[in-house]
Design an enzyme around this catalytic site. Structure first.
Site, PDB file in Angstrom:
ATOM      1  N   ASP A 199      49.877  18.753  -5.263  1.00 37.19           N
ATOM      2  CA  ASP A 199      49.193  17.489  -5.004  1.00 37.19           C
ATOM      3  C   ASP A 199      49.889  16.368  -5.763  1.00 37.19           C
ATOM      4  O   ASP A 199      50.139  16.500  -6.973  1.00 37.19           O
ATOM      5  CB  ASP A 199      47.745  17.559  -5.528  1.00 37.19           C
ATOM      6  CG  ASP A 199      46.808  18.258  -4.549  1.00 37.19           C
ATOM      7  OD1 ASP A 199      47.277  18.732  -3.502  1.00 37.19           O
ATOM      8  OD2 ASP A 199      45.601  18.315  -4.856  1.00 37.19           O
TER       9      ASP A 199
ATOM     10  N   LYS B 172      45.880  14.903   3.726  1.00 36.89           N
ATOM     11  CA  LYS B 172      44.552  15.433   4.046  1.00 36.89           C
ATOM     12  C   LYS B 172      43.762  14.487   4.942  1.00 36.89           C
ATOM     13  O   LYS B 172      43.795  13.265   4.757  1.00 36.89           O
ATOM     14  CB  LYS B 172      43.753  15.614   2.746  1.00 36.89           C
ATOM     15  CG  LYS B 172      44.206  16.773   1.874  1.00 36.89           C
ATOM     16  CD  LYS B 172      43.286  16.868   0.651  1.00 36.89           C
ATOM     17  CE  LYS B 172      43.845  17.764  -0.435  1.00 36.89           C
ATOM     18  NZ  LYS B 172      43.801  19.190  -0.101  1.00 36.89           N
TER      19      LYS B 172
END
Lengths: 192, 295
Positions: B25, B82
């Site tokens: 991430d 996402k």
């Protein structure tokens, strides 16, 4: 026959399954000592920057260069990038094959594609010379080849996607993602 | 020679290229470069890491396209982003940006509490979370080309990732050991598409790549998940919420490759500085758990 698959990162298990189905004894290579006694080595698809950095961390660059001098070695996609002399950007390479390769030459993932290719060198094995169904994933392109390198397959527009220099083989695409084992058999002949 | 894009084989194929790797991430281009330099095989572009989403509360949405684009320009490795569960318009936007994978993620606030996105509609591949075999196969039935365990994101506690990985592998073993005539009732019991269940029974594994995610914070956590049998790991808050992100990221990459080599694992686990501040999943009320999102 003992074939290694460089197992630092990428789809090495897919290569292993195909090689084992052809009767090869397969070793996963993560450290230099794992190269001992192998007849050939496959560098799989994956991320070439990741594989290159891990190869440096565990002292694999020089042993792999030595190995390539007198053994068959095949790079698919990321593996092809690692074998090249030049990838047009700064990243760890083995520089054992006289080709210039361009990373992500076709664009991003939405541009990844499948296509049927004519691969004349596989005809020794298949008299009908069926096309080879090739899967290109964020694939590199073999931009140019040196005088000792033979182009084995091109796209319709003539761009090179498979090449061989002696016992060193590169493909921009992934025979290990198909059920067609002709490239793996071709490589095992080189490794003999 | 006709070229075919967007096929399931090329969608699933990219995930196969990520195997044995670490997907990190990142919240900006600078983090993305650190991740790439550490050997990440892909990055997940998002505005806030799960630990911050958890702390901040409120509605978590798709990230700013400008920030995603800057990350795509900064690195040569694949970039994932996402969207919210069921939010197919966010997915359309991410596809138009050219991201390499979309994570229809429970970490963001769901946009639909009954339906996920029909992922077959897209050329870009999707990864989805699961807690068990039924959930994994429902997502694959909808078109997901890659699966990850959910774990419990943003906690630094690996217990849920272990639970979910063991559930999936355990159910696959159970499936393989049952007589053929029991498969239909099992499909009904776990809410899995029958044909996919039969395919799993033959293959002995999911038909797509299966990573671990949610709570992985150390090299040992990554190696644990690999030894349990996953194909690779996602690390969310674990890296950039730690004291020395570059060093920890490199160590987790090495641990994922050498997951079966305790000597190397011991070496890379040394002097990593402060890990992220963890939060025990058992202390989190059921209603605050992220993994329960998804249907």
């Amino acid at each position: 026959m003992k074939i290694g698959v460089l197992a630092l990162q990428g789809d090495f298990a897919e290569h292993q399954v195909m090689l084992e189905s052809l009767g090869a004894e397969v070793t996963q290579v993560r450290l230099p000592s794992h190269l001992d006694g192998l007849n050939g080595l496959i560098i799989p698809g994956g991320e070439s920057t990741t594989i290159g950095k891990l190869a440096i961390s565990y002292g694999l660059i020089d042993p792999l260069r030595q190995f390539a001098k007198d053994h068959a070695i095949w790079g698919t996609c990321a593996g092809a990038i690692l074998l090249a002399k030049d990838a047009r950007r700064s990243q760890p390479l083995l520089e054992v094959m006289d080709i210039v390769i361009e990373r992500n030459a076709f664009g991003r993932q939405v541009d990844s594609f499948e296509v049927d290719l004519d691969v004349p060198c596989l005809s020794m094995d298949d008299k009908q010379n069926r096309p080879f169904h090739a899967v290109f994933i964020r694939a590199p392109l073999i931009e140019s080849i040196g005088k000792n390198v033979e182009a084995l397959a091109t796209l319709g527009d003539g761009r090179i996607v498979a090449a061989r220099q002696g016992k060193i083989l590169t493909t921009s695409f992934h025979p290990e993602l198909t059920h067609d084992d002709r490239f793996h058999r071709y490589f095992m002949e080189l490794a003999k | 020679m006709e070229q075919k894009t967007g096929s399931f084989a090329v969608k699933k194929g990219l995930a196969q290229m990520l195997k044995g790797g670490v997907i990190m991430d990142v919240v900006n281009a600078e983090h993305a470069k650190i991740a790439e330099d550490a050997g990440a095989c892909a990055v997940m572009a998002l505005e806030r890491v799960p630990a911050d989403i958890r702390a901040d509360g409120g509605v978590a949405r798709m990230s700013d396209p400008d920030m995603i684009q800057k990350i795509m320009e900064a690195v040569s490795i694949p970039v994932m982003a996402k969207c919210r569960i069921g939010h197919f318009v966010e997915a359309q936007i991410l596809e138009s940006l050219g991201v390499d994978y979309i994570d229809e993620s429970e970490v963001l606030t769901p946009a639909d509490e009954a339906h996920h996105i029909n992922k077959h509609d897209f050329k870009v591949p999707f990864v989805c979370g699961c807690r068990n075999l039924g959930e994994a196969l429902r997502r694959i039935g909808e078109g997901a080309a890659m699966i990850r365990t959910k774990g419990e994101a943003g906690t630094g506690d690996v217990v849920e990732a272990v639970r979910h990985a063991r559930a999936v592998f355990g159910e696959i073993r159970k499936l393989q050991n049952m007589p053929e005539e029991e498969v239909m009732a099992y499909a009904k019991e776990i809410g899995a598409p029958f044909e996919l269940l039969r395919e799993v029974r033959t293959l002995g594994r999911l038909p797509v790549v299966n990573f671990a995610a949610g709570g992985i914070a150390t090299p040992a956590d990554a190696a644990l998940m690999m030894q349990l049998g996953v194909d690779g790991v996602f690390v969310g808050s674990g890296i950039f919420k730690s004291g020395d992100p570059a060093k920890r990221a490199t160590a987790i990459v090495k641990a994922t490759t050498h997951y079966n080599n305790p000597n190397i694992l011991a070496e890379v686990s040394r002097n990593l500085g402060e890990p992220m501040v963890g939060r025990q999943v058992s202390s989190i009320p059921e209603t605050d758990k992220i993994a329960t999102r998804g249907w």
